[in-house]
Scaffold this active site. Sequence first.
Site, PDB file in Angstrom:
ATOM      1  N   PHE B 137       0.851  -1.198   0.000  1.00  0.00           N
ATOM      2  CA  PHE B 137       0.000   0.000   0.000  1.00  0.00           C
ATOM      3  C   PHE B 137       0.886   1.247   0.000  1.00  0.00           C
ATOM      4  CE2 PHE B 137      -3.259  -2.576   2.687  1.00  0.00           C
ATOM      5  CZ  PHE B 137      -3.698  -3.225   1.542  1.00  0.00           C
ATOM      6  N   CYS B 139       3.654   2.126  -2.772  1.00  0.00           N
ATOM      7  CA  CYS B 139       4.316   2.748  -3.911  1.00  0.00           C
ATOM      8  C   CYS B 139       3.562   3.994  -4.377  1.00  0.00           C
ATOM      9  CB  CYS B 139       4.458   1.764  -5.063  1.00  0.00           C
ATOM     10  SG  CYS B 139       5.786   0.602  -4.754  1.00  0.00           S
ATOM     11  N   ASN B 204       7.600   2.946   2.904  1.00  0.00           N
ATOM     12  CA  ASN B 204       7.796   2.855   1.471  1.00  0.00           C
ATOM     13  C   ASN B 204       8.374   4.199   1.027  1.00  0.00           C
ATOM     14  OD1 ASN B 204       7.474   2.401  -1.395  1.00  0.00           O
ATOM     15  ND2 ASN B 204       6.020   0.783  -0.853  1.00  0.00           N
ATOM     16  N   CYS B 347      40.658  21.890  18.706  1.00  0.00           N
ATOM     17  CA  CYS B 347      40.165  22.913  17.774  1.00  0.00           C
ATOM     18  C   CYS B 347      41.186  23.145  16.660  1.00  0.00           C
ATOM     19  CB  CYS B 347      39.913  24.214  18.527  1.00  0.00           C
ATOM     20  SG  CYS B 347      39.374  25.567  17.442  1.00  0.00           S
ATOM     21  N   CYS B 353      32.082  27.366  13.866  1.00  0.00           N
ATOM     22  CA  CYS B 353      31.180  27.537  15.017  1.00  0.00           C
ATOM     23  C   CYS B 353      30.887  29.029  15.212  1.00  0.00           C
ATOM     24  CB  CYS B 353      31.787  26.936  16.272  1.00  0.00           C
ATOM     25  SG  CYS B 353      33.405  27.615  16.725  1.00  0.00           S
ATOM     26  N   CYS B 357      27.228  30.703  14.884  1.00  0.00           N
ATOM     27  CA  CYS B 357      26.619  31.296  16.073  1.00  0.00           C
ATOM     28  C   CYS B 357      26.422  32.802  15.888  1.00  0.00           C
ATOM     29  CB  CYS B 357      27.488  31.015  17.291  1.00  0.00           C
ATOM     30  SG  CYS B 357      26.638  31.365  18.846  1.00  0.00           S
ATOM     31  N   CYS B 386      26.750  24.672  16.998  1.00  0.00           N
ATOM     32  CA  CYS B 386      28.222  24.665  16.894  1.00  0.00           C
ATOM     33  C   CYS B 386      28.738  23.235  16.846  1.00  0.00           C
ATOM     34  CB  CYS B 386      28.852  25.460  18.030  1.00  0.00           C
ATOM     35  SG  CYS B 386      28.373  24.921  19.680  1.00  0.00           S
TER      36      CYS B 386
END
Lengths: 439, 434
Positions: B137, B139, B204, B347, B353, B357, B386
């Site tokens: 039921f 497609c 589906n 870092c 980030c 931000c 971030c």
Amino acid sequence: MPNSQLTPGIVPGRLPATAYDRNFDDHLPALDAHEARVAADRCYFCHDAPCVTACPTDIDIPLFIRQIATGTPEAAARTIWTQNILGGMCARVCPTETLCEEACVRQTAEGKPVEIGLLQRHATDVAMASNRHPFSRGPATGKSVAVVGAGPAGLACAHRLAMKGHEVTVFERRPKPGGLNEYGIASYKAAGGFAAREVDWLLQIGGITVKCGVELGRDLTLADLQRDFDAVFLGIGLQGVNALRAEGEDLPGVANAVDFIADLRQSSDLSKLPVGRDVVVIGGGMTAVDAAVQSKLLGAETVTIVYRRGPEKMAASGYEQDHALQAGVRIIHNAAPFRVTGNGRVEAVDFAYTEDGPDGLKLLDEGFTLKADQVFKAIGQTLTGVPEGVMVAGGKIAATPARVWAGGDCAAGGEDLTVTAVAEGRDAAEAIHAFLTGA
Amino acid sequence: MADLTSSFIGIKSPNPFWLASAPPTDKEYNVVRAFQAGWGGVVWKTLGSEGPPVVNVSGPRYGAVWGADRRLLGLNNIELITDRPLEVNLQEIKSVKRAWKDRALVISLMVPCDEDSWKDILKRIEDTEADGVELNFGCPHGMAERGMGSAVGQVPEYIEMVTRWVKKHSRMPCIVKLTPNISDIRRPAEAAKRGGADAVSLINTINSITSVNLDDFSPEPMIDGKGTHGGYCGPAVKPIALNMVAEIARNAETHGLPISGIGGVTTWRDAAEFMALGAGNVQVCTAAMTYGFKIVQEMISGLSDYMDRKGFTSTADLVGRAVPNVTDWQYLNLNYVTKAQISQADCIQCGRCYAACEDTSHQAIAMSPDRVFTVKDEECVACNLCVNVCPVENCITMVPMQKGVVDPRTGRKVGDYANWTTHPNNPMSVKAAE
């Protein structure tokens, strides 16, 4: 009997005829479109990106890489050329490993920077292949500017001035424009006549007349130019070569590395270009590496670079040094030549070991001798042919008279790099434009 | 090595990895290769009514969304149900099931929406010895225009009606495959349950246009200058599928109804996530179509290693384990306070980030002239953006604040659990929270 790598003396044709094309082909093949997109995807599009800060011409690198990633390399090329009109050549010859790629955060993260140089080359190659020059001249200003020297600084200056609508005449002492791009860079870095193609492409903007075979001081004077033009830019480079200051350096077989590189670049048949069996290159910069590697590629049996200080002091980057080592060149550090010996022509060079201390370089008693039938001097170029009225300090042009500007290797400030010369030529053009238009 | 054997609505298979009804399960040849590679079961490509088979387009039937290195992120298709004669399929199903008794073999069905059609097809498949049926039921393309597939799946009453017919005319276990092209996935699941379904499978494919050709101005895949919407699948749809599976698993009306999880399962981890949200097993298609059948070996070893690490002795230990933790927004703890923390050692100073931000969020990250990035706790709302944009794994983490500590952003102490239902700003607030 044909020559081989073992034939004594300075002779041509040491290699089979088929070897030359292969040896002097592009040493870093270009990225294809898919490779470029994958390489571009590695860029993090950093905020206020460190690579841009590291680029002497301030190319917006994250932007052009994103333009490649999104399938618009021609837009990427425009981003590059807006800052650096010789972006194609810089992509080939910039020591990216000590500039943008050293600053790349992926270098920090994983020791593998985004391949900025190769990406720049991809974008500029694709855009140049279309043969459409992306810039057009501004409305004519009626002002004229003389540019002395058709090297990177002069060409960058001339192009920017043409964009602003000024009429530019470039005077070049050599038979062809391009400066070190045409005469002073290893063939395999600018294969396929790239330097000449780039100049032709650059000149498509119009408004620039190039007069080759005209030398300042010989054919015209600065006063002539000041009289005939509204402004003058000097981009005359460093035309002199430092001497070894070693006994016997005038013996036949001792030559300037820059002349060897220029001959090689202008040779139409490298199998006819002679090279020694045992080649010794004195120096530690890019010129030394280019001369040494190309000697090897021409079929010299042994090639040795001798540099008077340690590897970290070499002007050639670590990448360049590795390149030389991989080509089969030997690098000896901390040794200086004091005597060139030979009967009628160079046969050997005597070296003393050195010690680099707080009081400068000291020659030690101990040393060694290298067999040599060809010696290249690559210990730096010097400023010569400075016109009257131009002030020189520290071997560089430090101040210029009114309506005269200077940039490139001949001028103070910045490293002696193609990319620095382009930046200085461009910025001088902006300054000249501001002066001429009273902006 | 953990025991991966699976019993889904009584259908046994050596592992919970089934191939979904799709091109990879259209023929004996493919299915035998899949079983040889190690797949636990297959749902045979959807069969239609007896008579002339459906006809597929002869131009491209798949469209794709790629990552930079042409990693396939999403795929869509406009292929119809099997276009091979019913009799050929039935013979092959029988032959495969005889040869591979330990593997699950379920037949997908799609016939017109009348009782006789269903009664007839169920009779035709009776002696294949297949383990069950799955009602397609789902497609969304092609067959839906003819009143089948998602045209049925979008009307809960039809789902219930057809499921009832199937249960009436067959004793086989019945799975109802649901379409995601609906506003509330719980309604069709409830209908399937009311109709007597033994299980639902989902999702589906999703109605989609993968891209537009900007020279010919046609959707891709393009058939002679035109395109149509296709069904979208692959890694890109997984989050949508996970949510729908969870919705059914935690819905009081359908809680406990077995679920076969489908939608972008590519690795063992994807499978484990579906199972944790209540799927008894998973069905895979796009990953197999992208990499071939061998990927199941990674799924088997990966799930097994994970279960060993967790001390799970059977897949039942995993199934549904995350369901109690799926809740409504209103019950989330509003006194749970975290702050972003940037590990300076990790870092790489890309500044993503900061850009995220500063430009799009709360201006809670400071950037020094020498590119050191630090979080301003007094501004950080713990949005997590971030963390999401940082290219370095675990460089930015969300650190919970201890109870009783003052949140510098609000100036208030971190308190005990309290949610929106009792929050003073809520006009509907109730005295006692759930």
